[in-house]
Design an enzyme around this catalytic site. Sequence first.
Site, PDB file in Angstrom:
ATOM      1  N   THR A  68      47.313  29.626  47.602  1.00 28.21           N
ATOM      2  CA  THR A  68      48.169  30.434  46.716  1.00 28.21           C
ATOM      3  C   THR A  68      49.535  29.783  46.509  1.00 28.21           C
ATOM      4  O   THR A  68      50.273  30.205  45.629  1.00 28.21           O
ATOM      5  CB  THR A  68      48.351  31.891  47.210  1.00 28.21           C
ATOM      6  OG1 THR A  68      49.033  31.883  48.454  1.00 28.21           O
ATOM      7  CG2 THR A  68      47.020  32.598  47.341  1.00 28.21           C
ATOM      8  N   MET A 127      48.031  39.399  43.700  1.00 28.90           N
ATOM      9  CA  MET A 127      48.233  38.477  44.819  1.00 28.90           C
ATOM     10  C   MET A 127      49.076  37.270  44.378  1.00 28.90           C
ATOM     11  O   MET A 127      50.049  36.899  45.034  1.00 28.90           O
ATOM     12  CB  MET A 127      46.850  38.013  45.298  1.00 28.90           C
ATOM     13  CG  MET A 127      46.836  37.038  46.408  1.00 28.90           C
ATOM     14  SD  MET A 127      47.205  37.805  47.971  1.00 28.90           S
ATOM     15  CE  MET A 127      45.629  38.472  48.439  1.00 28.90           C
ATOM     16  N   VAL A 128      48.712  36.663  43.244  1.00 31.20           N
ATOM     17  CA  VAL A 128      49.462  35.501  42.771  1.00 31.20           C
ATOM     18  C   VAL A 128      50.844  35.948  42.269  1.00 31.20           C
ATOM     19  O   VAL A 128      51.851  35.291  42.508  1.00 31.20           O
ATOM     20  CB  VAL A 128      48.686  34.753  41.661  1.00 31.20           C
ATOM     21  CG1 VAL A 128      49.482  33.572  41.142  1.00 31.20           C
ATOM     22  CG2 VAL A 128      47.337  34.285  42.181  1.00 31.20           C
ATOM     23  N   HIS A 141      42.720  26.363  51.634  1.00 26.61           N
ATOM     24  CA  HIS A 141      41.371  25.878  51.323  1.00 26.61           C
ATOM     25  C   HIS A 141      41.181  24.489  51.932  1.00 26.61           C
ATOM     26  O   HIS A 141      41.999  23.586  51.688  1.00 26.61           O
ATOM     27  CB  HIS A 141      41.180  25.735  49.802  1.00 26.61           C
ATOM     28  CG  HIS A 141      41.083  27.043  49.066  1.00 26.61           C
ATOM     29  ND1 HIS A 141      41.003  28.266  49.673  1.00 26.61           N
ATOM     30  CD2 HIS A 141      41.034  27.287  47.724  1.00 26.61           C
ATOM     31  CE1 HIS A 141      40.913  29.217  48.754  1.00 26.61           C
ATOM     32  NE2 HIS A 141      40.935  28.652  47.566  1.00 26.61           N
ATOM     33  N   CYS A 186      42.154  26.482  42.276  1.00 24.73           N
ATOM     34  CA  CYS A 186      42.762  26.142  43.574  1.00 24.73           C
ATOM     35  C   CYS A 186      41.859  25.261  44.445  1.00 24.73           C
ATOM     36  O   CYS A 186      42.354  24.439  45.212  1.00 24.73           O
ATOM     37  CB  CYS A 186      43.147  27.406  44.322  1.00 24.73           C
ATOM     38  SG  CYS A 186      41.871  28.671  44.292  1.00 24.73           S
ATOM     39  N   GLN A 240      36.822  28.051  51.675  1.00 21.30           N
ATOM     40  CA  GLN A 240      37.912  28.664  50.927  1.00 21.30           C
ATOM     41  C   GLN A 240      38.377  30.000  51.497  1.00 21.30           C
ATOM     42  O   GLN A 240      37.572  30.855  51.874  1.00 21.30           O
ATOM     43  CB  GLN A 240      37.476  28.838  49.466  1.00 21.30           C
ATOM     44  CG  GLN A 240      37.104  27.510  48.836  1.00 21.30           C
ATOM     45  CD  GLN A 240      36.965  27.526  47.332  1.00 21.30           C
ATOM     46  OE1 GLN A 240      36.357  26.624  46.793  1.00 21.30           O
ATOM     47  NE2 GLN A 240      37.511  28.516  46.650  1.00 21.30           N
TER      48      GLN A 240
HETATM   49  P1  NAP Z   1      44.848  40.454  41.579  1.00 22.17           P
HETATM   50  O1  NAP Z   1      45.487  40.431  42.918  1.00 22.17           O
HETATM   51  O2  NAP Z   1      43.633  41.257  41.373  1.00 22.17           O
HETATM   52  O3  NAP Z   1      45.980  40.929  40.511  1.00 22.17           O
HETATM   53  C1  NAP Z   1      45.682  41.140  39.179  1.00 22.17           C
HETATM   54  C2  NAP Z   1      46.921  41.427  38.349  1.00 22.17           C
HETATM   55  O4  NAP Z   1      46.478  41.595  36.992  1.00 22.17           O
HETATM   56  C3  NAP Z   1      47.649  42.740  38.708  1.00 22.17           C
HETATM   57  O5  NAP Z   1      49.014  42.549  38.552  1.00 22.17           O
HETATM   58  C4  NAP Z   1      47.116  43.726  37.658  1.00 22.17           C
HETATM   59  O6  NAP Z   1      48.014  44.770  37.368  1.00 22.17           O
HETATM   60  C5  NAP Z   1      47.039  42.778  36.465  1.00 22.17           C
HETATM   61  N1  NAP Z   1      46.201  43.318  35.404  1.00 22.17           N
HETATM   62  C6  NAP Z   1      44.936  43.779  35.474  1.00 22.17           C
HETATM   63  N2  NAP Z   1      44.536  44.229  34.268  1.00 22.17           N
HETATM   64  C7  NAP Z   1      45.573  44.047  33.422  1.00 22.17           C
HETATM   65  C8  NAP Z   1      45.795  44.317  32.043  1.00 22.17           C
HETATM   66  N3  NAP Z   1      44.862  44.885  31.273  1.00 22.17           N
HETATM   67  N4  NAP Z   1      46.994  43.983  31.505  1.00 22.17           N
HETATM   68  C9  NAP Z   1      47.950  43.405  32.263  1.00 22.17           C
HETATM   69  N5  NAP Z   1      47.810  43.140  33.576  1.00 22.17           N
HETATM   70  C10 NAP Z   1      46.639  43.452  34.144  1.00 22.17           C
HETATM   71  O7  NAP Z   1      44.477  38.994  41.095  1.00 22.17           O
HETATM   72  P2  NAP Z   1      45.082  37.570  41.604  1.00 22.17           P
HETATM   73  O8  NAP Z   1      44.324  37.111  42.794  1.00 22.17           O
HETATM   74  O9  NAP Z   1      46.561  37.615  41.666  1.00 22.17           O
HETATM   75  O10 NAP Z   1      44.622  36.630  40.421  1.00 22.17           O
HETATM   76  C11 NAP Z   1      45.235  36.703  39.153  1.00 22.17           C
HETATM   77  C12 NAP Z   1      44.758  35.548  38.293  1.00 22.17           C
HETATM   78  O11 NAP Z   1      45.079  34.316  38.934  1.00 22.17           O
HETATM   79  C13 NAP Z   1      43.239  35.546  38.076  1.00 22.17           C
HETATM   80  O12 NAP Z   1      42.978  35.074  36.769  1.00 22.17           O
HETATM   81  C14 NAP Z   1      42.743  34.559  39.119  1.00 22.17           C
HETATM   82  O13 NAP Z   1      41.546  33.956  38.719  1.00 22.17           O
HETATM   83  C15 NAP Z   1      43.891  33.543  39.119  1.00 22.17           C
HETATM   84  N6  NAP Z   1      44.016  32.776  40.360  1.00 22.17           N
HETATM   85  C16 NAP Z   1      44.095  33.383  41.587  1.00 22.17           C
HETATM   86  C17 NAP Z   1      44.227  32.568  42.724  1.00 22.17           C
HETATM   87  C18 NAP Z   1      44.377  33.160  44.103  1.00 22.17           C
HETATM   88  O14 NAP Z   1      44.521  32.350  45.037  1.00 22.17           O
HETATM   89  N7  NAP Z   1      44.391  34.476  44.284  1.00 22.17           N
HETATM   90  C19 NAP Z   1      44.260  31.194  42.614  1.00 22.17           C
HETATM   91  C20 NAP Z   1      44.184  30.626  41.358  1.00 22.17           C
HETATM   92  C21 NAP Z   1      44.065  31.426  40.247  1.00 22.17           C
HETATM   93  P3  NAP Z   1      47.836  46.239  38.022  1.00 22.17           P
HETATM   94  O15 NAP Z   1      48.340  46.150  39.421  1.00 22.17           O
HETATM   95  O16 NAP Z   1      48.714  47.090  37.166  1.00 22.17           O
HETATM   96  O17 NAP Z   1      46.396  46.599  37.945  1.00 22.17           O
END
Ligand code: NAP
Length: 361
Positions: free
Chosen positions: A339, A16-17, A253, A160, A186
């Site tokens: 985001t 997502m990010v 949020h 966030c 949120q």
């Molecule tokens: P997400 O949508 O679940 O995406 C996760 C990403 O991580 C995907 O690209 C996935 O790749 C990759 N990944 C998983 N396992 C991996 C591995 N072993 N090696 C390399 N890449 C791997 O998560 P998200 O919401 O974008 O969040 C990502 C991070 O940002 C998290 O730490 C979260 O806490 C933080 N964050 C998110 C938000 C938000 O608003 N969503 C806000 C602040 C911080 P595949 O597609 O190949 O599985």
Amino acid sequence: MNGKQYKVGIIGATGMVGQRFMTLLCNHPWFDVKVLAASGRSAGKPYREAIGDRWVMDASIPEKLADLTVLDAEKDMDQIVSQVDFVFCAVNMPKDEIRALEEKYAKAECPVISNNSANRFTPDVPMIVPEINPDHTDIIQAQRKRLGTKRGFIAVKSNCSLQSYVPAIHPLMDLGVTKVLTCTYQAISGAGKTLKNYPDIIDNVIPFIGGEEEKSEQEPLKIWGSIQGDVIVPTSSPSITAQCLRVPVQDGHMAAVFASFEKPVDLDDIISRWNSYKGVPQELELPSAPKQFLHYFTEENRPQTRLDRNLENGMAVSIGRLRRDTQYDIKFVCLSHNTLRGAAGGAVLMAELLCAKGYFD
Ligand code: NAP
């Protein structure tokens, strides 16, 4: 700026990010995306195929990135590092694995701009909201010494949830803020979800987000902390207490905030502090900086999520409903895009700040 373009990679580009990073960086004046990486599940495929039906942004996949072959963030690290000046990182992995991955990149002399929480409390890793604590970049020197690197380092973006109320409280800190109580509402994109793939949230409010209240209470103290020797020491006040609820909103949020002060406060003074607040990103006119960071609405029913989350490309914070309980206590509501300002946009702005200070040279 020196007119130079910096080559960047996005680790977690299928998340997502990561998708937000793609849309924010595809036409960036300073940063040129050269590498997309994710897990072994996506590696080896063109991005368009790897993402399949998981693309959730309103804008379509940037054409110039759609056919890039996704690399494996762990196995292909040497190849990635050789092609970029630094990486953005947003991955969903166990914390100890994220810590190890980020440190591996930093030790390979590749700076890491991280959205992940794993390194937020590493004492020599700066956690930066560019309008609030831009000077925390100074700790990077100590971190490089610990890691034994010349260029490599890790800098993180905060959680966030706090990026609505901490910006609003910051310009009031010299009035002697003693206590902050907040209740956050949120959006589900914060959990990497959409309304389509999260049926449990429809017509529902869930009063628990694992780990979120602790982050909301503790991270601001590091952001307001000071560099002492080789570490950032968190401040001990104000005391902050938070309740974090998940609501059926896609993005944005909101926070309801109650704040107490040492001395009587004047509401007009507070509104004027908000509307006139300028940080280093505004002074340097960084490409992603909102012209005005904090906007106070006088309408009694604002800010509203759908109307106001995209203010200044989702990088500004909206505030409204300022009222007084006593001479010493106020309450208000505020909103930021989780985001954009709260995740990918905040990280891009942090990278612009670091770039302007020469940390990627
Ligand atoms: P997400 O949508 O679940 O995406 C996760 C990403 O991580 C995907 O690209 C996935 O790749 C990759 N990944 C998983 N396992 C991996 C591995 N072993 N090696 C390399 N890449 C791997 O998560 P998200 O919401 O974008 O969040 C990502 C991070 O940002 C998290 O730490 C979260 O806490 C933080 N964050 C998110 C938000 C938000 O608003 N969503 C806000 C602040 C911080 P595949 O597609 O190949 O599985």
